[in-house]
Scaffold this motif. Structure first.
Motif, PDB file in Angstrom:
ATOM      1  N   ASP A  51       0.849  -1.177   0.000  1.00 47.65           N
ATOM      2  CA  ASP A  51       0.000   0.000   0.000  1.00 47.65           C
ATOM      3  C   ASP A  51       0.896   1.242   0.000  1.00 47.65           C
ATOM      4  N   THR A  52       0.910   1.962  -1.104  1.00 49.62           N
ATOM      5  CA  THR A  52       1.704   3.186  -1.200  1.00 49.62           C
ATOM      6  C   THR A  52       0.760   4.338  -1.488  1.00 49.62           C
ATOM      7  N   HIS A  53       1.339   5.509  -1.843  1.00 48.16           N
ATOM      8  CA  HIS A  53       0.482   6.649  -2.115  1.00 48.16           C
ATOM      9  C   HIS A  53      -0.217   6.535  -3.458  1.00 48.16           C
ATOM     10  N   PHE A  54       0.107   5.521  -4.269  1.00 48.95           N
ATOM     11  CA  PHE A  54      -0.713   5.221  -5.440  1.00 48.95           C
ATOM     12  C   PHE A  54      -0.679   3.711  -5.698  1.00 48.95           C
ATOM     13  N   ARG A  55      -1.697   3.244  -6.392  1.00 43.50           N
ATOM     14  CA  ARG A  55      -1.830   1.818  -6.684  1.00 43.50           C
ATOM     15  C   ARG A  55      -1.345   1.551  -8.099  1.00 43.50           C
ATOM     16  N   VAL A  56      -0.399   0.632  -8.234  1.00 39.30           N
ATOM     17  CA  VAL A  56       0.204   0.330  -9.524  1.00 39.30           C
ATOM     18  C   VAL A  56      -0.625  -0.749 -10.219  1.00 39.30           C
ATOM     19  N   PRO A  57      -1.197  -0.476 -11.390  1.00 40.93           N
ATOM     20  CA  PRO A  57      -2.076  -1.439 -12.046  1.00 40.93           C
ATOM     21  C   PRO A  57      -1.463  -2.817 -12.273  1.00 40.93           C
ATOM     22  N   ARG A  58      -0.173  -2.896 -12.600  1.00 39.36           N
ATOM     23  CA  ARG A  58       0.421  -4.204 -12.855  1.00 39.36           C
ATOM     24  C   ARG A  58       0.534  -5.053 -11.585  1.00 39.36           C
ATOM     25  N   MET A  59       0.358  -4.424 -10.426  1.00 39.88           N
ATOM     26  CA  MET A  59       0.466  -5.121  -9.146  1.00 39.88           C
ATOM     27  C   MET A  59      -0.894  -5.411  -8.522  1.00 39.88           C
ATOM     28  N   GLN A  60      -1.977  -5.233  -9.280  1.00 42.28           N
ATOM     29  CA  GLN A  60      -3.315  -5.383  -8.715  1.00 42.28           C
ATOM     30  C   GLN A  60      -4.069  -6.553  -9.336  1.00 42.28           C
ATOM     31  N   GLY A  61      -4.790  -7.282  -8.481  1.00 45.62           N
ATOM     32  CA  GLY A  61      -5.774  -8.275  -8.912  1.00 45.62           C
ATOM     33  C   GLY A  61      -5.281  -9.274  -9.939  1.00 45.62           C
ATOM     34  N   GLU A  62      -6.077  -9.420 -11.015  1.00 51.19           N
ATOM     35  CA  GLU A  62      -5.761 -10.382 -12.060  1.00 51.19           C
ATOM     36  C   GLU A  62      -4.450 -10.055 -12.761  1.00 51.19           C
ATOM     37  N   ASN A  63      -4.143  -8.774 -12.887  1.00 53.05           N
ATOM     38  CA  ASN A  63      -2.870  -8.398 -13.501  1.00 53.05           C
ATOM     39  C   ASN A  63      -1.701  -8.988 -12.718  1.00 53.05           C
ATOM     40  N   TYR A  64      -1.759  -8.854 -11.404  1.00 55.24           N
ATOM     41  CA  TYR A  64      -0.655  -9.348 -10.577  1.00 55.24           C
ATOM     42  C   TYR A  64      -0.543 -10.869 -10.679  1.00 55.24           C
ATOM     43  N   ALA A  65      -1.691 -11.554 -10.629  1.00 55.31           N
ATOM     44  CA  ALA A  65      -1.674 -13.024 -10.717  1.00 55.31           C
ATOM     45  C   ALA A  65      -1.064 -13.486 -12.035  1.00 55.31           C
ATOM     46  N   ARG A  66      -1.458 -12.839 -13.117  1.00 52.07           N
ATOM     47  CA  ARG A  66      -0.920 -13.217 -14.429  1.00 52.07           C
ATOM     48  C   ARG A  66       0.564 -12.868 -14.527  1.00 52.07           C
ATOM     49  N   ASN A  67       0.947 -11.731 -13.997  1.00 48.93           N
ATOM     50  CA  ASN A  67       2.347 -11.321 -14.076  1.00 48.93           C
ATOM     51  C   ASN A  67       3.253 -12.209 -13.238  1.00 48.93           C
ATOM     52  N   ARG A  68       2.742 -12.694 -12.127  1.00 49.20           N
ATOM     53  CA  ARG A  68       3.546 -13.600 -11.315  1.00 49.20           C
ATOM     54  C   ARG A  68       3.738 -14.943 -12.033  1.00 49.20           C
ATOM     55  N   GLU A  69       2.773 -15.348 -12.825  1.00 48.84           N
ATOM     56  CA  GLU A  69       2.945 -16.558 -13.636  1.00 48.84           C
ATOM     57  C   GLU A  69       4.090 -16.357 -14.624  1.00 48.84           C
ATOM     58  N   THR A  70       4.121 -15.181 -15.238  1.00 48.97           N
ATOM     59  CA  THR A  70       5.208 -14.858 -16.164  1.00 48.97           C
ATOM     60  C   THR A  70       6.552 -14.878 -15.448  1.00 48.97           C
ATOM     61  N   ALA A  71       6.566 -14.341 -14.234  1.00 47.71           N
ATOM     62  CA  ALA A  71       7.819 -14.215 -13.478  1.00 47.71           C
ATOM     63  C   ALA A  71       8.363 -15.548 -12.988  1.00 47.71           C
ATOM     64  N   LYS A  72       7.592 -16.614 -13.098  1.00 45.48           N
ATOM     65  CA  LYS A  72       8.090 -17.924 -12.683  1.00 45.48           C
ATOM     66  C   LYS A  72       9.319 -18.346 -13.484  1.00 45.48           C
ATOM     67  N   ALA A  73       9.426 -17.850 -14.712  1.00 48.99           N
ATOM     68  CA  ALA A  73      10.615 -18.170 -15.515  1.00 48.99           C
ATOM     69  C   ALA A  73      11.877 -17.646 -14.834  1.00 48.99           C
ATOM     70  N   LEU A  74      11.772 -16.474 -14.231  1.00 49.82           N
ATOM     71  CA  LEU A  74      12.903 -15.906 -13.487  1.00 49.82           C
ATOM     72  C   LEU A  74      13.175 -16.712 -12.231  1.00 49.82           C
ATOM     73  N   ASP A  75      12.111 -17.087 -11.511  1.00 44.76           N
ATOM     74  CA  ASP A  75      12.258 -17.881 -10.288  1.00 44.76           C
ATOM     75  C   ASP A  75      12.996 -19.184 -10.577  1.00 44.76           C
ATOM     76  N   GLU A  76      12.589 -19.844 -11.661  1.00 42.86           N
ATOM     77  CA  GLU A  76      13.160 -21.160 -11.978  1.00 42.86           C
ATOM     78  C   GLU A  76      14.623 -21.044 -12.391  1.00 42.86           C
ATOM     79  N   MET A  77      14.947 -20.034 -13.192  1.00 46.88           N
ATOM     80  CA  MET A  77      16.335 -19.867 -13.600  1.00 46.88           C
ATOM     81  C   MET A  77      17.212 -19.497 -12.408  1.00 46.88           C
ATOM     82  N   ALA A  78      16.691 -18.642 -11.533  1.00 48.50           N
ATOM     83  CA  ALA A  78      17.452 -18.258 -10.346  1.00 48.50           C
ATOM     84  C   ALA A  78      17.744 -19.467  -9.473  1.00 48.50           C
ATOM     85  N   ALA A  79      16.737 -20.315  -9.275  1.00 42.04           N
ATOM     86  CA  ALA A  79      16.928 -21.522  -8.462  1.00 42.04           C
ATOM     87  C   ALA A  79      17.981 -22.429  -9.084  1.00 42.04           C
ATOM     88  N   ALA A  80      17.940 -22.559 -10.409  1.00 42.07           N
ATOM     89  CA  ALA A  80      18.906 -23.417 -11.098  1.00 42.07           C
ATOM     90  C   ALA A  80      20.327 -22.873 -10.977  1.00 42.07           C
TER      91      ALA A  80
END
Length: 323
Positions: free
Chosen positions: A219-248
């Motif tokens: 919660d900041t002084h403005f809400r970032v659309p890419r970090m809200q609701g369905e956008n955030y859920a979908r974006n975190r799915e995309t970010a799994k590629a980074l998670d997996e490479m980092a773990a490897a």
């Protein structure tokens, strides 16, 4: 701890630390908050950070005062980058911009006093004021350079056209702008223009507000659309590629995200935020991460320019940002 290399800031600019320290978080009022901020900044200086990036509107000057206290007696170790021109309300909301020449010089006078220095190394309008000719704003900074109160001209959050217009008034040393795996819009036109002109790139929000690390939306002084609701859920799915490479690779997603930005060119000096001294070594470990061509290609595919959904700022703020 990994040693800190240096990079040249722009074709004709100074050498600075390969990672810069973003000082937006060092704006907590009070004695305890000030001590913590000063201690963290000084620990970063000890670790080899030289580029300190602040703004006169970070905590209505509190960040500048903390930076000033931290560099007292060690001014030669710090390269001070200062943004100006954002008008803030008492509740920290952005209520406008002011790029009038007299205002620019007034802002600089107060910043010099709060920082406790005779000259600001890099001075830059945080945004282009739509009510004032950009050439007039830049001309005021050029005057300050002529007067010996500023060393280098920077610009922030502008597109290719405004970058060229600024550079025509006075050589621009650096462009501060958002750039990360999650935000790659500058690659189409802005980055090539900067390289043509010999302007260095100082990326901020390189972890995309925590999107690339799995941090919960704040919660900041403005809400970032890419970090809200369905956008955030979908974006975190995309970010799994980074998670997996980092773990490897045996590193953290944050470290890998920083390493990716560093890998985009020696003319790029990313800003990182550090909340406490113990985090400095973790961030600096990114400097030792090597990405293979195959790994870079994999991340490029996963984070294609349209892969992240939702705007990087709410509409009220996006109107003042580069596109």
């Amino acid at each position: 701890m990994t040693s800190m290399p240096t990079r040249r800031l722009g074709r004709d600019g100074p050498e600075v630390s390969a990672l810069g320290l973003g000082c937006m978080s060092y704006m907590q009022p009070g004695e305890e908050g000030g001590r913590a901020a000063v201690g963290t900044i000084q620990a970063a200086l000890d670790a080899g950070f030289t580029l300190l990036d602040t703004a006169d509107f970070y905590g209505s000057g509190v960040s500048e005062m903390n930076v000033g206290q931290a560099i007292r007696g060690r001014r030669e170790q710090a390269f001070l980058s200062v943004k100006f021109g954002v008008q803030a309300s008492p509740t920290r909301g952005i209520i406008g911009l002011d790029g009038r020449p007299n205002s620019v010089k007034n802002f600089a006078a107060y910043s010099l006093r709060r920082l406790g220095v005779d000259v600001i190394d890099l001075y830059q309008p945080a945004r282009a004021d739509p009510e004032v000719s950009y050439e007039e704003t830049i001309g005021a900074v050029a005057d300050l350079i002529q007067e010996g109160k500023v060393r280098y001209l920077g610009v922030s959050e502008v597109g290719a056209d405004l970058l060229r217009r600024a550079h025509a008034v006075h050589p621009v040393t650096a462009l501060e702008i958002e750039y990360s795996l999650a935000c790659r819009f500058i690659e189409a036109e802005i980055l090539p223009t900067a390289r043509e002109l010999g302007v260095g790139i100082v990326p901020y929000r390189i972890l995309a507000d925590g999107l690339l690390t799995g941090a919960a939306p704040q919660d900041t002084h403005f809400r970032v659309p890419r970090m809200q609701g369905e956008n955030y859920a979908r974006n975190r799915e995309t970010a799994k590629a980074l998670d997996e490479m980092a773990a490897a690779k045996g590193v953290t997603p944050a470290q890998l995200a920083i390493a990716w930005v560093l890998s985009r060119g020696d003319d790029i000096v990313p800003l990182i935020g550090v909340s406490r001294p113990s985090r400095i070594a973790d961030n600096m470990a990114a400097l030792a991460i090597a990405l293979t061509a195959a790994e870079r290609a994999e991340l490029d595919r996963a984070f294609a320019p349209d892969a992240i959904v939702g705007a990087r700022y709410p509409e009220a703020v996006l109107k003042w940002a580069a596109t």
